[in-house]
Design a protein around this motif. Structure first.
Motif, PDB file in Angstrom:
ATOM      1  N   VAL A  40       0.840  -1.209   0.000  1.00  0.00           N
ATOM      2  CA  VAL A  40       0.000   0.000   0.000  1.00  0.00           C
ATOM      3  C   VAL A  40       0.872   1.256   0.000  1.00  0.00           C
ATOM      4  O   VAL A  40       0.585   2.235  -0.709  1.00  0.00           O
ATOM      5  CB  VAL A  40      -0.946  -0.005   1.225  1.00  0.00           C
ATOM      6  N   SER A  41       1.964   1.221   0.774  1.00  0.00           N
ATOM      7  CA  SER A  41       2.888   2.360   0.821  1.00  0.00           C
ATOM      8  C   SER A  41       3.488   2.631  -0.551  1.00  0.00           C
ATOM      9  O   SER A  41       3.642   3.798  -0.951  1.00  0.00           O
ATOM     10  CB  SER A  41       4.012   2.094   1.828  1.00  0.00           C
ATOM     11  N   LEU A  42       3.823   1.557  -1.286  1.00  0.00           N
ATOM     12  CA  LEU A  42       4.384   1.720  -2.623  1.00  0.00           C
ATOM     13  C   LEU A  42       3.375   2.357  -3.565  1.00  0.00           C
ATOM     14  O   LEU A  42       3.731   3.245  -4.358  1.00  0.00           O
ATOM     15  CB  LEU A  42       4.836   0.359  -3.172  1.00  0.00           C
ATOM     16  N   VAL A  43       2.120   1.948  -3.474  1.00  0.00           N
ATOM     17  CA  VAL A  43       1.073   2.537  -4.319  1.00  0.00           C
ATOM     18  C   VAL A  43       0.906   4.025  -3.998  1.00  0.00           C
ATOM     19  O   VAL A  43       0.826   4.867  -4.894  1.00  0.00           O
ATOM     20  CB  VAL A  43      -0.261   1.789  -4.128  1.00  0.00           C
ATOM     21  N   ILE A  44       0.880   4.360  -2.702  1.00  0.00           N
ATOM     22  CA  ILE A  44       0.682   5.755  -2.287  1.00  0.00           C
ATOM     23  C   ILE A  44       1.862   6.627  -2.728  1.00  0.00           C
ATOM     24  O   ILE A  44       1.668   7.702  -3.318  1.00  0.00           O
ATOM     25  CB  ILE A  44       0.500   5.843  -0.757  1.00  0.00           C
ATOM     26  N   ILE A  45       3.094   6.169  -2.451  1.00  0.00           N
ATOM     27  CA  ILE A  45       4.264   6.976  -2.815  1.00  0.00           C
ATOM     28  C   ILE A  45       4.395   7.105  -4.328  1.00  0.00           C
ATOM     29  O   ILE A  45       4.833   8.139  -4.845  1.00  0.00           O
ATOM     30  CB  ILE A  45       5.553   6.394  -2.186  1.00  0.00           C
ATOM     31  N   SER A  46       3.959   6.086  -5.064  1.00  0.00           N
ATOM     32  CA  SER A  46       3.990   6.148  -6.537  1.00  0.00           C
ATOM     33  C   SER A  46       3.001   7.186  -7.048  1.00  0.00           C
ATOM     34  O   SER A  46       3.297   7.943  -7.982  1.00  0.00           O
ATOM     35  CB  SER A  46       3.677   4.777  -7.139  1.00  0.00           C
ATOM     36  N   GLY A  47       1.815   7.219  -6.422  1.00  0.00           N
ATOM     37  CA  GLY A  47       0.823   8.231  -6.813  1.00  0.00           C
ATOM     38  C   GLY A  47       1.325   9.646  -6.554  1.00  0.00           C
ATOM     39  O   GLY A  47       1.183  10.541  -7.402  1.00  0.00           O
ATOM     40  N   ILE A  48       1.933   9.847  -5.375  1.00  0.00           N
ATOM     41  CA  ILE A  48       2.505  11.163  -5.046  1.00  0.00           C
ATOM     42  C   ILE A  48       3.613  11.510  -6.036  1.00  0.00           C
ATOM     43  O   ILE A  48       3.729  12.659  -6.487  1.00  0.00           O
ATOM     44  CB  ILE A  48       3.044  11.163  -3.601  1.00  0.00           C
ATOM     45  N   TYR A  49       4.435  10.509  -6.379  1.00  0.00           N
ATOM     46  CA  TYR A  49       5.557  10.707  -7.310  1.00  0.00           C
ATOM     47  C   TYR A  49       5.068  11.242  -8.653  1.00  0.00           C
ATOM     48  O   TYR A  49       5.672  12.138  -9.243  1.00  0.00           O
ATOM     49  CB  TYR A  49       6.287   9.381  -7.501  1.00  0.00           C
ATOM     50  N   LEU A  50       3.954  10.674  -9.148  1.00  0.00           N
ATOM     51  CA  LEU A  50       3.433  11.097 -10.452  1.00  0.00           C
ATOM     52  C   LEU A  50       2.808  12.487 -10.389  1.00  0.00           C
ATOM     53  O   LEU A  50       2.771  13.208 -11.395  1.00  0.00           O
ATOM     54  CB  LEU A  50       2.389  10.088 -10.950  1.00  0.00           C
ATOM     55  N   PRO A  64      -4.872  14.834  -9.830  1.00  0.00           N
ATOM     56  CA  PRO A  64      -5.500  13.661 -10.446  1.00  0.00           C
ATOM     57  C   PRO A  64      -7.029  13.744 -10.499  1.00  0.00           C
ATOM     58  O   PRO A  64      -7.672  12.951 -11.198  1.00  0.00           O
ATOM     59  CB  PRO A  64      -5.057  12.510  -9.535  1.00  0.00           C
ATOM     60  N   PHE A  65      -7.606  14.704  -9.765  1.00  0.00           N
ATOM     61  CA  PHE A  65      -9.058  14.828  -9.715  1.00  0.00           C
ATOM     62  C   PHE A  65      -9.599  15.813 -10.756  1.00  0.00           C
ATOM     63  O   PHE A  65     -10.795  16.087 -10.793  1.00  0.00           O
ATOM     64  CB  PHE A  65      -9.501  15.249  -8.311  1.00  0.00           C
ATOM     65  N   GLU A  66      -8.699  16.338 -11.569  1.00  0.00           N
ATOM     66  CA  GLU A  66      -9.104  17.238 -12.651  1.00  0.00           C
ATOM     67  C   GLU A  66      -8.756  16.609 -13.995  1.00  0.00           C
ATOM     68  O   GLU A  66      -7.882  15.738 -14.077  1.00  0.00           O
ATOM     69  CB  GLU A  66      -8.401  18.606 -12.515  1.00  0.00           C
ATOM     70  N   THR A  67      -9.420  17.043 -15.030  1.00  0.00           N
ATOM     71  CA  THR A  67      -9.118  16.551 -16.380  1.00  0.00           C
ATOM     72  C   THR A  67      -7.716  16.994 -16.773  1.00  0.00           C
ATOM     73  O   THR A  67      -7.380  18.182 -16.667  1.00  0.00           O
ATOM     74  CB  THR A  67     -10.139  17.096 -17.401  1.00  0.00           C
ATOM     75  N   LEU A  68      -6.887  16.040 -17.207  1.00  0.00           N
ATOM     76  CA  LEU A  68      -5.496  16.352 -17.521  1.00  0.00           C
ATOM     77  C   LEU A  68      -5.393  17.017 -18.882  1.00  0.00           C
ATOM     78  O   LEU A  68      -6.046  16.599 -19.852  1.00  0.00           O
ATOM     79  CB  LEU A  68      -4.648  15.071 -17.511  1.00  0.00           C
ATOM     80  N   SER A  69      -4.551  18.051 -18.943  1.00  0.00           N
ATOM     81  CA  SER A  69      -4.282  18.699 -20.227  1.00  0.00           C
ATOM     82  C   SER A  69      -3.339  17.831 -21.049  1.00  0.00           C
ATOM     83  O   SER A  69      -2.763  16.854 -20.542  1.00  0.00           O
ATOM     84  CB  SER A  69      -3.645  20.067 -19.994  1.00  0.00           C
ATOM     85  N   SER A  70      -3.167  18.201 -22.299  1.00  0.00           N
ATOM     86  CA  SER A  70      -2.256  17.451 -23.181  1.00  0.00           C
ATOM     87  C   SER A  70      -0.833  17.483 -22.632  1.00  0.00           C
ATOM     88  O   SER A  70      -0.123  16.469 -22.663  1.00  0.00           O
ATOM     89  CB  SER A  70      -2.295  18.046 -24.592  1.00  0.00           C
ATOM     90  N   LEU A  71      -0.420  18.634 -22.117  1.00  0.00           N
ATOM     91  CA  LEU A  71       0.932  18.768 -21.545  1.00  0.00           C
ATOM     92  C   LEU A  71       1.104  17.860 -20.333  1.00  0.00           C
ATOM     93  O   LEU A  71       2.126  17.179 -20.186  1.00  0.00           O
ATOM     94  CB  LEU A  71       1.180  20.224 -21.153  1.00  0.00           C
ATOM     95  N   GLU A  72       0.101  17.822 -19.470  1.00  0.00           N
ATOM     96  CA  GLU A  72       0.175  16.991 -18.266  1.00  0.00           C
ATOM     97  C   GLU A  72       0.214  15.500 -18.619  1.00  0.00           C
ATOM     98  O   GLU A  72       0.951  14.719 -18.003  1.00  0.00           O
ATOM     99  CB  GLU A  72      -1.016  17.286 -17.361  1.00  0.00           C
ATOM    100  N   GLN A  73      -0.558  15.101 -19.623  1.00  0.00           N
ATOM    101  CA  GLN A  73      -0.551  13.708 -20.067  1.00  0.00           C
ATOM    102  C   GLN A  73       0.822  13.308 -20.598  1.00  0.00           C
ATOM    103  O   GLN A  73       1.329  12.229 -20.291  1.00  0.00           O
ATOM    104  CB  GLN A  73      -1.616  13.489 -21.139  1.00  0.00           C
ATOM    105  N   GLN A  74       1.423  14.188 -21.398  1.00  0.00           N
ATOM    106  CA  GLN A  74       2.770  13.914 -21.939  1.00  0.00           C
ATOM    107  C   GLN A  74       3.806  13.878 -20.823  1.00  0.00           C
ATOM    108  O   GLN A  74       4.718  13.037 -20.840  1.00  0.00           O
ATOM    109  CB  GLN A  74       3.152  14.984 -22.967  1.00  0.00           C
ATOM    110  N   LEU A  75       3.670  14.778 -19.858  1.00  0.00           N
ATOM    111  CA  LEU A  75       4.615  14.829 -18.740  1.00  0.00           C
ATOM    112  C   LEU A  75       4.599  13.514 -17.961  1.00  0.00           C
ATOM    113  O   LEU A  75       5.659  12.956 -17.630  1.00  0.00           O
ATOM    114  CB  LEU A  75       4.253  15.999 -17.815  1.00  0.00           C
ATOM    115  N   ILE A  76       3.401  12.992 -17.706  1.00  0.00           N
ATOM    116  CA  ILE A  76       3.288  11.724 -16.979  1.00  0.00           C
ATOM    117  C   ILE A  76       3.799  10.573 -17.824  1.00  0.00           C
ATOM    118  O   ILE A  76       4.612   9.757 -17.373  1.00  0.00           O
ATOM    119  CB  ILE A  76       1.828  11.480 -16.553  1.00  0.00           C
ATOM    120  N   HIS A  77       3.319  10.502 -19.065  1.00  0.00           N
ATOM    121  CA  HIS A  77       3.616   9.337 -19.907  1.00  0.00           C
ATOM    122  C   HIS A  77       5.068   9.296 -20.369  1.00  0.00           C
ATOM    123  O   HIS A  77       5.690   8.225 -20.399  1.00  0.00           O
ATOM    124  CB  HIS A  77       2.678   9.313 -21.118  1.00  0.00           C
ATOM    125  N   GLN A  78       5.638  10.439 -20.719  1.00  0.00           N
ATOM    126  CA  GLN A  78       6.983  10.464 -21.304  1.00  0.00           C
ATOM    127  C   GLN A  78       8.095  10.640 -20.272  1.00  0.00           C
ATOM    128  O   GLN A  78       9.225  10.210 -20.513  1.00  0.00           O
ATOM    129  CB  GLN A  78       7.082  11.592 -22.348  1.00  0.00           C
TER     130      GLN A  78
END
Length: 331
Positions: A23-33, A42-56
């Motif tokens: 559970v700690s790994l899941v939580i820290i991973s979420g914070i990391y992203l 994460p509770f708002e619609t992601l912009s194109s820039l935010e999607q690229q930032l996470i994915h790339q």
């Protein structure tokens, strides 16, 4: 009856610890992203820039941190049993040194191939060469486990000498690249590097499944042989698996210290030495530690990024000193 209840409580504690660490790994991973120069809600619609930032950028870097942490921690846990030494870790056998030396040689003699893929191949190859050297020397000279440990230390010293010579003869650009890499960093993580992660994950899982075997080997080589275990064969399979993981970890993030030493040792002090539980908990805990350390590395300063290896050493060294003092007091 009391012994059975004690055993049940102990197993329940191991299982609860695995759940909490996962559970700690899941939580820290979420914070990391979410956290960085640009905070992503994460509770708002992601912009194109935010999607690229996470994915790339953030997601491949997160996966690198998880793979490196799990690999180094499991390798350290297995080596501590294999060598009967609580201070054993991947660097002790010279495997990290072998990966480092091969990457340095590639940088200086074949600079055209000094790409991320080239570094990955050379690091794994270097770890394999040093492992093969250990195997040949041990079989030819019939080395005991203690002497094997000493040979590993000597190989580590030798690899350190090669890297020092590389510093001496390097030009400014090569020196900067070498220095940054030796400090440990996953700032350049990308998706195509995770071809190596696909190799590392099955090896991590395989090592985590060797807990019952390692529990028998902890009783000593003589007892293990009496229980029908082919100690020589098992030892080299384990070392081969470790060399793949450490070579992969060095290729992904450079030299990252203390993870393979502190994580399994601290877990043994806190929970005990049942390897069938200790190995998966070590993998998860190592991943948590490296993800947390890299989160600090990339967010602590506004205008720059700290080397990941320096952060893990800063976290790990005081903990290790505390463990040594506590262990000494217990005796």
């Amino acid at each position: 009856m009391e012994f059975t209840q004690l055993l049940v409580r102990k197993h329940k504690r191991w299982q609860q610890t695995i759940a909490w660490v996962a559970v700690s790994l899941v939580i820290i991973s979420g914070i990391y992203l979410m956290v960085g120069e640009l905070f992503i809600n994460p509770f708002e619609t992601l912009s194109s820039l935010e999607q690229q930032l996470i994915h790339q950028l953030r997601l491949p870097r997160l996966l690198s941190a998880v793979a490196i942490g799990a690999s180094l921690a499991v390798s350290g846990a297995v080596l501590q049993v294999l060598l009967g030494n609580v201070l054993a870790e991947p660097g002790v056998l010279g495997i990290s040194g072998g990966a480092s030396v091969m990457m340095v040689l590639l940088l200086f003699f074949l600079p055209a191939y000094a790409t991320p893929i080239g570094f990955m191949v050379s690091a794994v190859f270097g770890a394999m060469v040093f492992t093969l050297l250990l195997v040949v020397m041990t079989r030819a000279l019939r080395l005991t486990t203690t002497r094997l440990l000493l040979v590993g230390v000597a190989l580590g010293i030798l690899s350190g000498a090669v890297v020092t010579w590389a510093f001496y003869f390097s030009d400014d650009l090569s020196l900067r690249i070498l220095t940054y890499w030796l400090m440990g960093s996953i700032g350049g993580a990308s998706w195509y590097q995770h071809v190596l992660t696909l190799v590392m994950i099955p090896v991590i899982i395989w090592l985590c499944c060797q807990g019952a075997l390692l529990d028998k080997m902890m009783m000593g080589e003589t007892h293990a042989k009496q229980l029908g275990i082919d100690v020589e064969s098992v030892r080299w399979k384990l070392i081969l698996g470790i060399s793949i993981l450490v070579g992969g970890a060095v290729a992904l993030g450079g030299v990252i210290s203390f993870v393979g030493l502190v994580v399994p040792h601290l877990l043994r002090l806190a929970l005990g030495s049942e390897n069938r539980y200790l190995l998966p908990i070590s993998a998860l805990s190592g991943a948590v530690l490296v993800v947390f350390a890299d989160l600090i590395a990339r967010t602590a300063l506004d205008a720059a990024e700290l080397p990941l290896g320096v952060v893990t050493t800063t976290i790990g060294a005081p903990i290790f000193i505390w463990m040594l003092v506590k262990n000494h007091d217990a005796h």
